[in-house]
Design a protein around this motif. Structure first.
Motif, PDB file in Angstrom:
ATOM      1  N   CYS A  42      52.744  65.421  47.055  1.00 27.47           N
ATOM      2  CA  CYS A  42      53.552  64.799  46.005  1.00 27.47           C
ATOM      3  C   CYS A  42      53.121  63.359  45.749  1.00 27.47           C
ATOM      4  CB  CYS A  42      55.028  64.839  46.390  1.00 27.47           C
ATOM      5  SG  CYS A  42      55.752  66.491  46.387  1.00 27.47           S
ATOM      6  N   LEU A  43      52.825  62.618  46.825  1.00 28.58           N
ATOM      7  CA  LEU A  43      52.424  61.215  46.667  1.00 28.58           C
ATOM      8  C   LEU A  43      51.108  61.085  45.915  1.00 28.58           C
ATOM      9  CD1 LEU A  43      53.195  59.411  50.053  1.00 28.58           C
ATOM     10  CD2 LEU A  43      54.514  59.408  47.931  1.00 28.58           C
ATOM     11  N   LEU A  44      50.101  61.839  46.340  1.00 29.24           N
ATOM     12  CA  LEU A  44      48.792  61.711  45.694  1.00 29.24           C
ATOM     13  C   LEU A  44      48.818  62.249  44.273  1.00 29.24           C
ATOM     14  CD1 LEU A  44      46.083  60.552  46.855  1.00 29.24           C
ATOM     15  CD2 LEU A  44      47.927  60.850  48.488  1.00 29.24           C
ATOM     16  N   CYS A  45      49.616  63.282  44.043  1.00 29.10           N
ATOM     17  CA  CYS A  45      49.766  63.794  42.680  1.00 29.10           C
ATOM     18  C   CYS A  45      50.393  62.719  41.795  1.00 29.10           C
ATOM     19  CB  CYS A  45      50.615  65.051  42.702  1.00 29.10           C
ATOM     20  SG  CYS A  45      50.445  66.081  41.238  1.00 29.10           S
ATOM     21  N   ALA A  46      51.420  62.037  42.317  1.00 30.40           N
ATOM     22  CA  ALA A  46      52.076  60.960  41.557  1.00 30.40           C
ATOM     23  C   ALA A  46      51.085  59.853  41.226  1.00 30.40           C
ATOM     24  CB  ALA A  46      53.254  60.404  42.350  1.00 30.40           C
ATOM     25  N   TYR A  47      50.261  59.460  42.201  1.00 31.77           N
ATOM     26  CA  TYR A  47      49.320  58.364  41.960  1.00 31.77           C
ATOM     27  C   TYR A  47      48.251  58.760  40.951  1.00 31.77           C
ATOM     28  CZ  TYR A  47      45.479  55.155  42.411  1.00 31.77           C
ATOM     29  OH  TYR A  47      44.465  54.280  42.120  1.00 31.77           O
ATOM     30  N   TYR A  48      47.721  59.976  41.065  1.00 30.06           N
ATOM     31  CA  TYR A  48      46.640  60.371  40.164  1.00 30.06           C
ATOM     32  C   TYR A  48      47.141  60.659  38.755  1.00 30.06           C
ATOM     33  CZ  TYR A  48      42.877  60.222  43.497  1.00 30.06           C
ATOM     34  OH  TYR A  48      41.926  59.774  44.384  1.00 30.06           O
ATOM     35  N   ILE A  49      48.464  60.738  38.584  1.00 27.01           N
ATOM     36  CA  ILE A  49      49.024  60.760  37.235  1.00 27.01           C
ATOM     37  C   ILE A  49      49.128  59.340  36.693  1.00 27.01           C
ATOM     38  CG2 ILE A  49      51.096  61.308  35.892  1.00 27.01           C
ATOM     39  CD1 ILE A  49      51.565  63.658  37.818  1.00 27.01           C
ATOM     40  N   VAL A  50      49.466  58.390  37.573  1.00 28.88           N
ATOM     41  CA  VAL A  50      49.579  56.983  37.171  1.00 28.88           C
ATOM     42  C   VAL A  50      48.215  56.368  36.868  1.00 28.88           C
ATOM     43  CG1 VAL A  50      50.083  54.672  38.095  1.00 28.88           C
ATOM     44  CG2 VAL A  50      51.783  56.485  38.283  1.00 28.88           C
ATOM     45  N   ARG A  51      47.195  56.769  37.593  1.00 28.64           N
ATOM     46  CA  ARG A  51      45.891  56.093  37.499  1.00 28.64           C
ATOM     47  C   ARG A  51      45.300  56.047  36.102  1.00 28.64           C
ATOM     48  NH1 ARG A  51      40.654  57.321  41.290  1.00 28.64           N
ATOM     49  NH2 ARG A  51      40.435  59.075  39.848  1.00 28.64           N
ATOM     50  N   PRO A  52      45.288  57.147  35.327  1.00 29.09           N
ATOM     51  CA  PRO A  52      44.744  57.029  33.964  1.00 29.09           C
ATOM     52  C   PRO A  52      45.554  56.091  33.076  1.00 29.09           C
ATOM     53  CG  PRO A  52      45.695  59.210  34.324  1.00 29.09           C
ATOM     54  CD  PRO A  52      45.618  58.550  35.648  1.00 29.09           C
ATOM     55  N   VAL A  53      46.875  56.002  33.336  1.00 30.35           N
ATOM     56  CA  VAL A  53      47.687  55.046  32.580  1.00 30.35           C
ATOM     57  C   VAL A  53      47.262  53.626  32.949  1.00 30.35           C
ATOM     58  CG1 VAL A  53      50.018  54.291  32.033  1.00 30.35           C
ATOM     59  CG2 VAL A  53      49.603  56.693  32.584  1.00 30.35           C
ATOM     60  N   ARG A  54      47.028  53.387  34.231  1.00 29.56           N
ATOM     61  CA  ARG A  54      46.559  52.067  34.673  1.00 29.56           C
ATOM     62  C   ARG A  54      45.217  51.721  34.023  1.00 29.56           C
ATOM     63  NH1 ARG A  54      43.557  51.340  40.235  1.00 29.56           N
ATOM     64  NH2 ARG A  54      42.087  52.404  38.841  1.00 29.56           N
ATOM     65  N   ASP A  55      44.309  52.702  33.981  1.00 32.30           N
ATOM     66  CA  ASP A  55      42.996  52.453  33.379  1.00 32.30           C
ATOM     67  C   ASP A  55      43.129  52.120  31.893  1.00 32.30           C
ATOM     68  OD1 ASP A  55      41.923  52.981  35.857  1.00 32.30           O
ATOM     69  OD2 ASP A  55      41.330  55.044  35.374  1.00 32.30           O
ATOM     70  N   GLU A  56      44.050  52.797  31.226  1.00 31.91           N
ATOM     71  CA  GLU A  56      44.263  52.507  29.804  1.00 31.91           C
ATOM     72  C   GLU A  56      44.836  51.106  29.616  1.00 31.91           C
ATOM     73  OE1 GLU A  56      46.846  54.343  26.123  1.00 31.91           O
ATOM     74  OE2 GLU A  56      45.658  55.670  27.377  1.00 31.91           O
ATOM     75  N   MET A  57      45.687  50.677  30.562  1.00 27.46           N
ATOM     76  CA  MET A  57      46.224  49.316  30.500  1.00 27.46           C
ATOM     77  C   MET A  57      45.103  48.293  30.701  1.00 27.46           C
ATOM     78  SD  MET A  57      49.389  49.722  29.765  1.00 27.46           S
ATOM     79  CE  MET A  57      48.819  51.189  28.864  1.00 27.46           C
ATOM     80  N   GLY A  58      44.118  48.637  31.547  1.00 27.87           N
ATOM     81  CA  GLY A  58      42.963  47.764  31.726  1.00 27.87           C
ATOM     82  C   GLY A  58      42.188  47.591  30.436  1.00 27.87           C
ATOM     83  N   VAL A  59      42.083  48.677  29.655  1.00 27.30           N
ATOM     84  CA  VAL A  59      41.409  48.601  28.352  1.00 27.30           C
ATOM     85  C   VAL A  59      42.212  47.729  27.393  1.00 27.30           C
ATOM     86  CG1 VAL A  59      40.689  49.938  26.344  1.00 27.30           C
ATOM     87  CG2 VAL A  59      40.298  50.838  28.640  1.00 27.30           C
ATOM     88  N   THR A  60      43.543  47.856  27.437  1.00 27.03           N
ATOM     89  CA  THR A  60      44.399  47.053  26.559  1.00 27.03           C
ATOM     90  C   THR A  60      44.262  45.574  26.851  1.00 27.03           C
ATOM     91  OG1 THR A  60      46.016  48.865  26.389  1.00 27.03           O
ATOM     92  CG2 THR A  60      46.783  46.646  25.837  1.00 27.03           C
ATOM     93  N   VAL A  61      44.205  45.248  28.146  1.00 23.37           N
ATOM     94  CA  VAL A  61      44.059  43.837  28.539  1.00 23.37           C
ATOM     95  C   VAL A  61      42.695  43.298  28.157  1.00 23.37           C
ATOM     96  CG1 VAL A  61      43.944  42.289  30.537  1.00 23.37           C
ATOM     97  CG2 VAL A  61      45.745  44.006  30.399  1.00 23.37           C
ATOM     98  N   GLY A  62      41.671  44.130  28.279  1.00 24.12           N
ATOM     99  CA  GLY A  62      40.324  43.693  27.944  1.00 24.12           C
ATOM    100  C   GLY A  62      39.472  43.514  29.184  1.00 24.12           C
ATOM    101  N   LYS A  63      38.205  43.874  29.071  1.00 24.42           N
ATOM    102  CA  LYS A  63      37.287  43.816  30.212  1.00 24.42           C
ATOM    103  C   LYS A  63      37.168  42.411  30.769  1.00 24.42           C
ATOM    104  CE  LYS A  63      32.597  45.172  31.533  1.00 24.42           C
ATOM    105  NZ  LYS A  63      31.306  45.768  31.058  1.00 24.42           N
ATOM    106  N   GLY A  64      37.210  41.411  29.924  1.00 24.03           N
ATOM    107  CA  GLY A  64      37.053  40.041  30.384  1.00 24.03           C
ATOM    108  C   GLY A  64      38.196  39.554  31.253  1.00 24.03           C
ATOM    109  N   SER A  65      39.353  40.195  31.141  1.00 24.07           N
ATOM    110  CA  SER A  65      40.527  39.769  31.911  1.00 24.07           C
ATOM    111  C   SER A  65      40.688  40.516  33.225  1.00 24.07           C
ATOM    112  CB  SER A  65      41.794  39.960  31.069  1.00 24.07           C
ATOM    113  OG  SER A  65      41.731  39.207  29.872  1.00 24.07           O
ATOM    114  N   LEU A  66      39.883  41.553  33.464  1.00 26.96           N
ATOM    115  CA  LEU A  66      40.051  42.363  34.669  1.00 26.96           C
ATOM    116  C   LEU A  66      39.829  41.553  35.937  1.00 26.96           C
ATOM    117  CD1 LEU A  66      38.464  45.808  33.713  1.00 26.96           C
ATOM    118  CD2 LEU A  66      40.877  45.222  33.973  1.00 26.96           C
ATOM    119  N   LYS A  67      38.865  40.645  35.908  1.00 24.52           N
ATOM    120  CA  LYS A  67      38.606  39.820  37.089  1.00 24.52           C
ATOM    121  C   LYS A  67      39.841  39.002  37.452  1.00 24.52           C
ATOM    122  CE  LYS A  67      35.536  36.207  38.864  1.00 24.52           C
ATOM    123  NZ  LYS A  67      34.374  35.341  38.570  1.00 24.52           N
TER     124      LYS A  67
END
Length: 241
Positions: A42-67
């Motif tokens: 259940c834990l790993l399933c929950a995280y791997y559902i969250v992860r693509p949302v996190r990656d999309e948020m990284g795109v929204t913020v912009g590559k230059g801001s990831l650091k």
């Protein structure tokens, strides 16, 4: 006189025999081990559902801001680790999973509402990116703290491989669940789905501890009213030992 088992009992017995043929597991450990497997799933399933949302948020913020975001993650970790230690050292063992995971469920739903209201907000996107990184560390660390608190060293050597396989199955199932739901409800609406798996994790974690209490598998089960000792990495250290 021979007692006839119903189909469910026969199926359960057959599953138990198959597991025991490949895992060095004792009959009185079967229920707790299966529940531990399901807990990690259940834990790993929950995280791997969250992860693509996190990656999309990284795109929204912009590559230059990831650091800069990773720097913020590091600073948040420095503040959160002693807070985690404070919580687990003062909350009863049987309640600590509900308290910690309940916090992440509540904040996850708040982020979901925020993203629905302002899907292009860089502040919300950046905050969620940091939150998701912290979420991953703490939910997994707490899992292994609970496991090391319940299973003895001798049991851990035999059963941790099987229990860890639950996480591997969850890591495989999470992306499949994501692909199914993302077409139906969109990426941001995956957060309540992940929260549902966290709720299941709380319920299963409670069932694991009850299973120990009823079977008397470990002395740790007799002290569920005492807090879990150690900090955020204590469970990982004991697993390694």
């Amino acid at each position: 006189m021979q007692i006839e088992l119903d189909p469910c009992q026969r199926s359960s017995s057959a599953l138990g025999r198959k597991i025991m043929s490949v895992v060095d597991i004792k009959p009185d450990e079967m229920r707790a081990a299966l529940l531990s497997f399901a807990y990690f799933f259940c834990l790993l399933c929950a995280y791997y559902i969250v992860r693509p949302v996190r990656d999309e948020m990284g795109v929204t913020v912009g590559k230059g801001s990831l650091k800069d975001l990773f720097t913020v993650v590091f600073l948040v970790m420095l503040a959160a680790v002693p807070l985690f230690g404070f919580i687990v050292s003062r909350v009863e063992k049987r309640h600590v999973v509900g308290v910690v995971y309940g916090f992440f469920i509540a904040t996850m739903l708040l982020f979901w509402l925020g993203l629905r209201a302002s899907p292009e907000s860089r502040v919300i996107a950046g905050s969620f990116f940091v939150w998701a990184s912290v979420f991953n560390l703490f939910v997994i660390s707490l899992f292994w703290s609970v496991m090391s608190d319940l299973w003895s060293s001798e049991q851990a050597k035999r059963l941790y491989g099987f229990i860890a396989a639950g996480g591997s199955v969850g890591a495989f199932a999470g992306p499949i669940v994501t692909q199914v739901f993302v077409r139906l409800i969109g990426p941001n609406n995956l957060l309540p789905v992940s929260a549902a798996f966290l709720v299941l994790a709380i319920l299963v974690a409670s069932a694991v501890r009850r299973s120990f209490a009823h079977s008397g598998l470990a002395a740790a089960a007799e002290s569920s009213s005492r807090p879990i000792a150690g900090g955020v990495l204590d469970g990982a250290v004991r697993v390694w030992q």
